[in-house]
Write a protein that holds these residues in place. Structure first.
Motif, PDB file in Angstrom:
ATOM      1  N   PHE A  12       0.829  -1.197   0.000  1.00 15.50           N
ATOM      2  CA  PHE A  12       0.000   0.000   0.000  1.00 15.50           C
ATOM      3  C   PHE A  12       0.871   1.258   0.000  1.00 15.50           C
ATOM      4  N   ALA A  13       1.992   1.203   0.731  1.00 23.94           N
ATOM      5  CA  ALA A  13       2.920   2.335   0.743  1.00 23.94           C
ATOM      6  C   ALA A  13       3.493   2.578  -0.648  1.00 23.94           C
ATOM      7  N   GLY A  14       3.789   1.487  -1.381  1.00 20.54           N
ATOM      8  CA  GLY A  14       4.300   1.621  -2.742  1.00 20.54           C
ATOM      9  C   GLY A  14       3.301   2.321  -3.650  1.00 20.54           C
ATOM     10  N   THR A  15       2.024   1.929  -3.546  1.00 20.47           N
ATOM     11  CA  THR A  15       0.979   2.573  -4.353  1.00 20.47           C
ATOM     12  C   THR A  15       0.861   4.054  -4.006  1.00 20.47           C
ATOM     13  N   THR A  16       0.906   4.370  -2.716  1.00 18.55           N
ATOM     14  CA  THR A  16       0.761   5.756  -2.269  1.00 18.55           C
ATOM     15  C   THR A  16       1.898   6.629  -2.790  1.00 18.55           C
ATOM     16  N   LEU A  17       3.111   6.130  -2.692  1.00 18.46           N
ATOM     17  CA  LEU A  17       4.264   6.897  -3.187  1.00 18.46           C
ATOM     18  C   LEU A  17       4.176   7.102  -4.694  1.00 18.46           C
ATOM     19  N   GLY A  18       3.738   6.058  -5.402  1.00 16.80           N
ATOM     20  CA  GLY A  18       3.589   6.188  -6.848  1.00 16.80           C
ATOM     21  C   GLY A  18       2.518   7.202  -7.219  1.00 16.80           C
ATOM     22  N   ALA A  19       1.389   7.165  -6.504  1.00 18.07           N
ATOM     23  CA  ALA A  19       0.311   8.105  -6.786  1.00 18.07           C
ATOM     24  C   ALA A  19       0.750   9.546  -6.532  1.00 18.07           C
ATOM     25  N   ALA A  20       1.703   9.734  -5.608  1.00 17.33           N
ATOM     26  CA  ALA A  20       2.190  11.085  -5.292  1.00 17.33           C
ATOM     27  C   ALA A  20       2.956  11.709  -6.452  1.00 17.33           C
ATOM     28  N   CYS A  21       3.330  10.911  -7.442  1.00 19.07           N
ATOM     29  CA  CYS A  21       4.032  11.458  -8.611  1.00 19.07           C
ATOM     30  C   CYS A  21       3.181  12.482  -9.353  1.00 19.07           C
ATOM     31  N   VAL A  22       1.863  12.442  -9.138  1.00 13.80           N
ATOM     32  CA  VAL A  22       0.987  13.397  -9.805  1.00 13.80           C
ATOM     33  C   VAL A  22       1.305  14.827  -9.377  1.00 13.80           C
ATOM     34  N   PHE A  23       1.931  15.001  -8.210  1.00 11.33           N
ATOM     35  CA  PHE A  23       2.296  16.343  -7.747  1.00 11.33           C
ATOM     36  C   PHE A  23       3.621  16.821  -8.349  1.00 11.33           C
ATOM     37  N   LEU A  24       4.370  15.889  -8.938  1.00 15.01           N
ATOM     38  CA  LEU A  24       5.723  16.207  -9.383  1.00 15.01           C
ATOM     39  C   LEU A  24       5.868  16.256 -10.896  1.00 15.01           C
ATOM     40  N   MET A  25       4.889  15.707 -11.627  1.00 16.17           N
ATOM     41  CA  MET A  25       5.018  15.589 -13.067  1.00 16.17           C
ATOM     42  C   MET A  25       3.906  16.357 -13.767  1.00 16.17           C
ATOM     43  N   LYS A  26       4.055  16.511 -15.072  1.00 24.28           N
ATOM     44  CA  LYS A  26       3.038  17.175 -15.865  1.00 24.28           C
ATOM     45  C   LYS A  26       1.810  16.276 -15.993  1.00 24.28           C
ATOM     46  N   LYS A  27       0.781  16.772 -16.652  1.00 32.08           N
ATOM     47  CA  LYS A  27      -0.466  16.018 -16.754  1.00 32.08           C
ATOM     48  C   LYS A  27      -0.275  14.672 -17.436  1.00 32.08           C
ATOM     49  N   GLN A  28       0.520  14.633 -18.475  1.00 30.76           N
ATOM     50  CA  GLN A  28       0.644  13.416 -19.261  1.00 30.76           C
ATOM     51  C   GLN A  28       1.979  12.737 -18.983  1.00 30.76           C
ATOM     52  N   MET A  29       1.946  11.478 -18.563  1.00 25.83           N
ATOM     53  CA  MET A  29       3.178  10.725 -18.367  1.00 25.83           C
ATOM     54  C   MET A  29       3.775  10.385 -19.729  1.00 25.83           C
ATOM     55  N   PRO A  30       5.066  10.620 -19.937  1.00 30.58           N
ATOM     56  CA  PRO A  30       5.686  10.293 -21.223  1.00 30.58           C
ATOM     57  C   PRO A  30       5.468   8.820 -21.579  1.00 30.58           C
ATOM     58  N   ASP A  31       5.165   8.574 -22.843  1.00 27.43           N
ATOM     59  CA  ASP A  31       4.876   7.215 -23.293  1.00 27.43           C
ATOM     60  C   ASP A  31       6.057   6.288 -23.047  1.00 27.43           C
ATOM     61  N   LEU A  32       7.258   6.797 -23.218  1.00 27.50           N
ATOM     62  CA  LEU A  32       8.458   5.970 -22.996  1.00 27.50           C
ATOM     63  C   LEU A  32       8.520   5.492 -21.553  1.00 27.50           C
ATOM     64  N   VAL A  33       8.249   6.406 -20.630  1.00 23.76           N
ATOM     65  CA  VAL A  33       8.298   6.051 -19.207  1.00 23.76           C
ATOM     66  C   VAL A  33       7.206   5.045 -18.870  1.00 23.76           C
ATOM     67  N   GLN A  34       6.018   5.244 -19.413  1.00 18.40           N
ATOM     68  CA  GLN A  34       4.906   4.343 -19.116  1.00 18.40           C
ATOM     69  C   GLN A  34       5.190   2.932 -19.605  1.00 18.40           C
ATOM     70  N   LYS A  35       5.797   2.803 -20.791  1.00 20.84           N
ATOM     71  CA  LYS A  35       6.129   1.479 -21.329  1.00 20.84           C
ATOM     72  C   LYS A  35       7.122   0.761 -20.413  1.00 20.84           C
ATOM     73  N   ILE A  36       8.146   1.481 -19.969  1.00 21.31           N
ATOM     74  CA  ILE A  36       9.157   0.878 -19.101  1.00 21.31           C
ATOM     75  C   ILE A  36       8.536   0.445 -17.779  1.00 21.31           C
ATOM     76  N   LEU A  37       7.690   1.306 -17.202  1.00 21.40           N
ATOM     77  CA  LEU A  37       7.086   0.997 -15.910  1.00 21.40           C
ATOM     78  C   LEU A  37       6.135  -0.189 -15.992  1.00 21.40           C
ATOM     79  N   LEU A  38       5.346  -0.259 -17.071  1.00 17.56           N
ATOM     80  CA  LEU A  38       4.445  -1.394 -17.246  1.00 17.56           C
ATOM     81  C   LEU A  38       5.233  -2.688 -17.403  1.00 17.56           C
ATOM     82  N   GLY A  39       6.306  -2.641 -18.188  1.00 21.25           N
ATOM     83  CA  GLY A  39       7.145  -3.827 -18.352  1.00 21.25           C
ATOM     84  C   GLY A  39       7.813  -4.222 -17.048  1.00 21.25           C
TER      85      GLY A  39
END
Length: 259
Positions: A12-39
């Motif tokens: 649950f702590a991992g999910t919370t920290l990940g969700a907090a990225c919304v405060f640090l990044m722009k509206k759209q997550m870069p497609d390259l980053v999303q592909k790496i994270l999903l993999g």
């Protein structure tokens, strides 16, 4: 007791920290980053399913002949079937998709996005719960360190998952705080599911091998049905493959060296 509490709360702590990225990044997550994270998340879950769930399930039977694989086979297939059923009866919307799945509903896109991630988190919570139950059982082949490694591995893969859900929610027009809260709450099912599974498994020791493999099957379903296809769509799919390799190796090393 401390190890038990840590094991329950880490994902649950991992999910919370990940969700907090919304405060640090722009509206759209870069497609390259999303592909790496999903993999990466896919690799962690596959390695955890094998080393932390299926192998202990086989070893826990105490049988030396060919029958020792039966609990793993039966539990694994039931885990696949359970998530297939949940996929059919729960309205949800996957990232990057415009067509919702499951029964027809008037729920908003935001709600269905959260449902999709919550559905993914059910088997992860079950996996942590049954692993902790096995670690608490005397004479078990899965020590507490191994259960904590599984919990840590799921927490690691929950970090990108939390970011992947909160960022699209923000891009859908939700405020950063609302997106953070909803991304965080999508992971609350994990400690709840872990506690419920822990309570069940602690009373029915004989079914622990089946529950371990059941959790493995459910996790593998999520990887094959959801994470890998999302990581393979469009351009840069090779980055998803690289992310998978990194996540798999990291979880494998953690489990072997610390488990």
């Amino acid at each position: 007791m401390d190890g038990l509490i840590i094991g329950l709360l880490l994902p649950f702590a991992g999910t919370t920290l990940g969700a907090a990225c919304v405060f640090l990044m722009k509206k759209q997550m870069p497609d390259l980053v999303q592909k790496i994270l999903l993999g990466f998340a896919s690799g962690v879950m596959v390695a955890a399913s094998v080393w932390s769930l299926l192998i202990p399930s086989i070893e826990m039977t105490g049988i030396t002949d060919a029958r020792r694989v039966l609990p793993a086979v039966i539990g694994f297939m039931f885990g696949i079937a359970f998530l297939l059923l949940m996929d059919k009866v729960t309205p949800h919307l996957h990232l990057g998709s415009s067509s919702p799945e499951g029964p027809h509903t008037h729920l908003s896109r935001t709600a269905m996005l959260v449902f999709a991630v919550t559905l993914h988190n059910i088997p992860e919570g079950m996996a942590v719960g049954v692993a902790l139950a096995a670690a608490l059982e005397q004479g078990s082949n899965l020590p507490m360190a191994g259960a904590l490694v599984l919990s840590l591995g799921i927490a690691i893969q929950n970090f990108p998952e939390g970011a992947i859900i909160s960022m699209p929610l923000h891009s859908e027009g939700n405020s950063r705080m609302r997106s953070f809260i909803m991304g965080t709450m999508s992971g609350i099912v994990e400690p709840i599911g872990a506690v419920l599974t822990l309570m069940l498994a602690s009373y029915v020791t004989a079914v622990l091998p089946y529950l371990l493999s059941f959790a493995a099957g459910a996790m593998i379903y999520v990887v094959i049905e959801e994470l890998i296809p999302e990581a393979s769509q469009g351009k840069h799919s090779n980055l998803g493959t690289i992310g998978f390799a990194i996540g798999f190796v990291l979880m494998m090393v953690l489990d072997v060296l610390l488990g």
